[in-house]
Enzyme design. Structure first.
Site, mmCIF file in Angstrom:
data_model
loop_
_atom_site.group_PDB
_atom_site.id
_atom_site.type_symbol
_atom_site.label_atom_id
_atom_site.label_comp_id
_atom_site.label_asym_id
_atom_site.label_seq_id
_atom_site.Cartn_x
_atom_site.Cartn_y
_atom_site.Cartn_z
ATOM 1 C CB CYS A 1 -0.400 2.516 3.884
ATOM 2 S SG CYS A 1 -2.406 1.996 3.389
ATOM 3 C CG ASP A 2 3.355 0.743 4.818
ATOM 4 O OD1 ASP A 2 2.717 1.386 4.954
ATOM 5 O OD2 ASP A 2 2.846 0.172 4.134
ATOM 6 C CB CYS B 1 -1.187 0.171 1.104
ATOM 7 S SG CYS B 1 -2.185 1.616 1.420
#
Ligand code: NDP
Length: 313
Positions: A143-144, A140
């Site tokens: 997300c990261d 992701c």
């Protein structure tokens, strides 16, 4: 508990399911959450969530899930860690029990597909294939991708669909150079996404290319250093999978309309069956964010409340 008729059974204990539970129990609906044995969903493996509004320094995925779970319980949701194996009308089956309800909210999520590559340390010794997961490997980008370990470093994205393009474009805001590895002769992504990728000065695409191994250091903690493509060694600090997701809809056994990828088809969280609603990633192939999952959990609860107000005697 077997003879009780619940107002609503929520299947799945991730961010959308707990949110739905907070809303339905606060609306005084008798709520059962069957959260599954491995409750908490995808956020349980997310170290820090920096884009969930309201947490200036971010919050760990497990902490957010614990809080939401407790919040649902605080307002009266009953939570059981059982896996649902089938539904039949508004009856919900787990391995040992049958639960009866007047409505159902499905929030069983989706699992990002990943690939297990052979992993090695810097001396060429074999390591467990999951050594660099969350230490350079992710599924992701949103997300990261903004984490410091990827800043101004080369990054690899595996995949050839719209997600791979979208992730590469996002990662180009942080990394020094983004390489998309496509296993086939061409990308499956829409032409507009391919154009954006091809026009981007920081992104290059390699076709007919598959990773054969990964390597990195392990001391003081694991850190991905690169990948092998046959004999070629490519340095990278990040490896992002964008090879699709698998929605957890197998237990439905054809009872609800799904799209070609197995996602539940919804209209404002309503499924094709009256009184059955779906929220979160199990019905969302596009956004897949914590905040959108929570938002759709709220929507499903409000739709469910409306349905019960009209249909309950
Ligand atoms: P897709 O299923 O569309 O694409 C998956 C990609 O991963 C394909 O290129 C596939 O290759 C590749 N792949 C699969 N397995 C492997 C493997 N083992 N090794 C290497 N590559 C592999 O998934 P997406 O997540 O990209 O998209 C899902 C849906 O969501 C689509 O309908 C898409 O349009 C939509 N979407 C839309 C977005 C938008 O901006 N509108 C953004 C993101 C998704 P191959 O082609 O060879 O099978």
């Amino acid at each position: 508990m077997d003879n009780l008729i619940w107002s609503v059974i929520i299947i799945g204990g991730g961010i959308s399911g707990y949110t739905a539970g907070i809303y339905t129990s606060r609306a005084n609906l008798k709520t059962l959450i069957l959260e599954g044995v491995n409750w908490g969903g995808q956020l349980m493996t997310t170290d820090i969530i920096e884009n969930y509004p309201g947490f200036l320094d971010g919050i760990s995925g497990p902490e957010l899930m614990m809080n939401m779970r407790q919040q649902a319980e605080k307002y009266g949701s009953v939570i059981l860690s059982e896996d649902v194996i089938k539904i039949d009308g508004y009856n919900v089956y787990t391995k040992n029990n049958i639960y009866h309800s007047k409505s159902i909210i499905i929030s069983t999520g989706a699992i990002a597909k990943t690939i297990d590559y052979p992993a090695y340390d810097l001396d060429g010794n074999s390591l467990p294939s999951n050594t660099f997961w969350n230490h350079g490997i992710s599924a992701c980008a949103v997300c990261d991708g903004a984490l410091p370990m990827f800043r101004d470093k080369p990054i690899i994205v595996v995949g050839g669909g719209d997600s791979a393009c979208q992730e590469a474009l996002f990662l180009a805001n942080f990394g020094s150079e983004i390489t998309i590895l496509v296993r086939g002769e061409k990308m499956r992504a829409s032409s507009i996404m391919q154009k954006r990728v091809n026009d981007h000065p920081k992104i290059k695409v390699r076709y007919l290319t598959s990773i054969t191994g990964i390597y990195g250091s392990v001391d003081p903690k694991p850190k991905l250093n690169g990948v092998f493509i046959d004999d070629e060694k490519i340095e990278t600090s990040g490896l992002f999978f964008a090879i699709g997701h698998s929605p957890n809809t197998g237990f439905l056994n054809g009872q609800l309309d799904l799209d070609d990828h197995g996602y539940i088809l919804t209209n404002n969280t309503r499924t094709n069956v009256s009184g059955i609603f779906a929220c979160g990633d199990v019905q969302d192939p596009i956004y897949r964010q914590a905040i959108t999952a929570a938002g759709s959990g709220c929507q499903a609860a409000l739709e469910c409340e409306k349905f019960l107000a009209i249909n309950s005697v």
